[in-house]
Scaffold this motif. Structure first.
Motif, mmCIF file in Angstrom:
data_model
loop_
_atom_site.group_PDB
_atom_site.id
_atom_site.type_symbol
_atom_site.label_atom_id
_atom_site.label_comp_id
_atom_site.label_asym_id
_atom_site.label_seq_id
_atom_site.Cartn_x
_atom_site.Cartn_y
_atom_site.Cartn_z
ATOM 1 N N UNK A 30 1.086 -1.370 -0.179
ATOM 2 C CA UNK A 30 -0.335 -0.492 0.161
ATOM 3 C C UNK A 30 0.726 1.350 -0.198
ATOM 4 N N UNK A 31 1.728 1.358 0.443
ATOM 5 C CA UNK A 31 3.110 2.141 0.981
ATOM 6 C C UNK A 31 3.431 2.809 -0.688
ATOM 7 N N UNK A 42 2.238 8.682 3.831
ATOM 8 C CA UNK A 42 1.612 7.775 4.813
ATOM 9 C C UNK A 42 1.218 8.123 6.811
ATOM 10 N N UNK A 43 -0.171 8.458 7.183
ATOM 11 C CA UNK A 43 -0.422 8.141 7.985
ATOM 12 C C UNK A 43 -0.761 7.386 8.875
ATOM 13 N N UNK A 65 9.302 6.699 0.605
ATOM 14 C CA UNK A 65 7.557 7.467 2.186
ATOM 15 C C UNK A 65 8.166 7.395 3.106
ATOM 16 N N UNK A 66 7.088 9.071 3.431
ATOM 17 C CA UNK A 66 7.338 9.495 4.644
ATOM 18 C C UNK A 66 6.868 8.365 5.404
ATOM 19 N N UNK A 87 8.259 8.609 11.102
ATOM 20 C CA UNK A 87 9.085 9.791 10.885
ATOM 21 C C UNK A 87 8.086 10.708 11.245
ATOM 22 N N UNK A 88 7.772 10.332 12.108
ATOM 23 C CA UNK A 88 6.795 11.817 12.480
ATOM 24 C C UNK A 88 4.869 10.938 13.128
ATOM 25 N N UNK A 89 4.705 12.409 14.018
ATOM 26 C CA UNK A 89 3.729 11.703 14.803
ATOM 27 C C UNK A 89 2.420 12.490 14.970
#
Length: 209
Positions: A30-31, A42-43, A65-66, A87-89
């Motif tokens: 999916x990514x 992507x979250x 992808x991030x 890599x992020x929240x």
């Protein structure tokens, strides 16, 4: 992207896909499908037992992808997501304890807000980039459009109930950098492995700007 700031998250893509992965073998495909459609972020929500493993897999195998962790609701989840390679929240809400825990990870983050008071509480910490959730249920684009005059420094990623058809009404607002959306990765497409459909939805989304 080690120098990525929280404010940068709002400018990576018109839409941050909000992805729920029920099986680990869905994660990497999916990514890749989203990236192929022109969506580089992507979250992945921490709503399923395989979520942390899915983040690990994407971080290791889809470097273009991030990958971020969504539905961060506790300090422990913030730590676990960071350790898994997020890599992020992104959180659905923000308490002082949760804000501190997300900041302590060193990762960029979007804390959730739904009212002026909640946005003010986040701004008081020096943080200007935030999530607006649940967007449609909390007043939608009309509500957000009324905020710049009183909260000129706040910028948002509205999420919750937004579709490809309604996204432009949010993206036209000067205090909105991007929107969060689950329409790019329908559950039935992931379950059947219809990655071409995901890529097509991503391409339509990437064309919003």
């Amino acid at each position: 992207m080690s120098d990525l700031k929280s404010t940068d998250l709002l400018d990576l893509s018109p839409v941050i896909p909000v992805v729920v992965v029920d099986a680990i073998d869905q994660a990497v495909p999916v990514a890749r499908a989203l990236a192929e459609g022109g969506v580089p972020v992507v979250e992945l929500t921490l709503r399923t037992p395989v979520a942390l493993d899915a983040i690990r897999a994407i971080a290791a195998e889809v470097p273009e992808v991030l990958i971020g962790a969504g539905t961060v609701t506790t300090p422990l989840l913030a730590k676990e997501a960071a350790a898994a390679g997020a890599q992020f929240l992104v959180s659905p809400g923000a308490t002082p304890t949760l804000l501190g825990a997300m900041r302590d990870t060193g990762l960029p983050f979007l804390p959730g807000t739904a009212t002026v008071s909640e946005a003010l509480a986040v701004l008081e910490t020096g943080h200007t980039a935030m999530k607006f959730f649940p967007a449609e249920a909390s007043g939608g684009a009309k509500f957000l459009g009324s905020l710049p005059s009183v909260l000129p420094d706040a910028r948002f990623c509205p999420t919750g109930g937004i579709s490809l058809a309604t996204a432009p009404s949010y993206l036209s607002l000067r205090n909105v950098g991007c929107v969060g959306g689950s329409w790019l990765t329908p559950a039935d497409a992931l379950a059947s492995g219809d990655w071409d459909r995901v890529t097509a939805l991503a391409a339509a989304t990437a064309a919003l700007r």
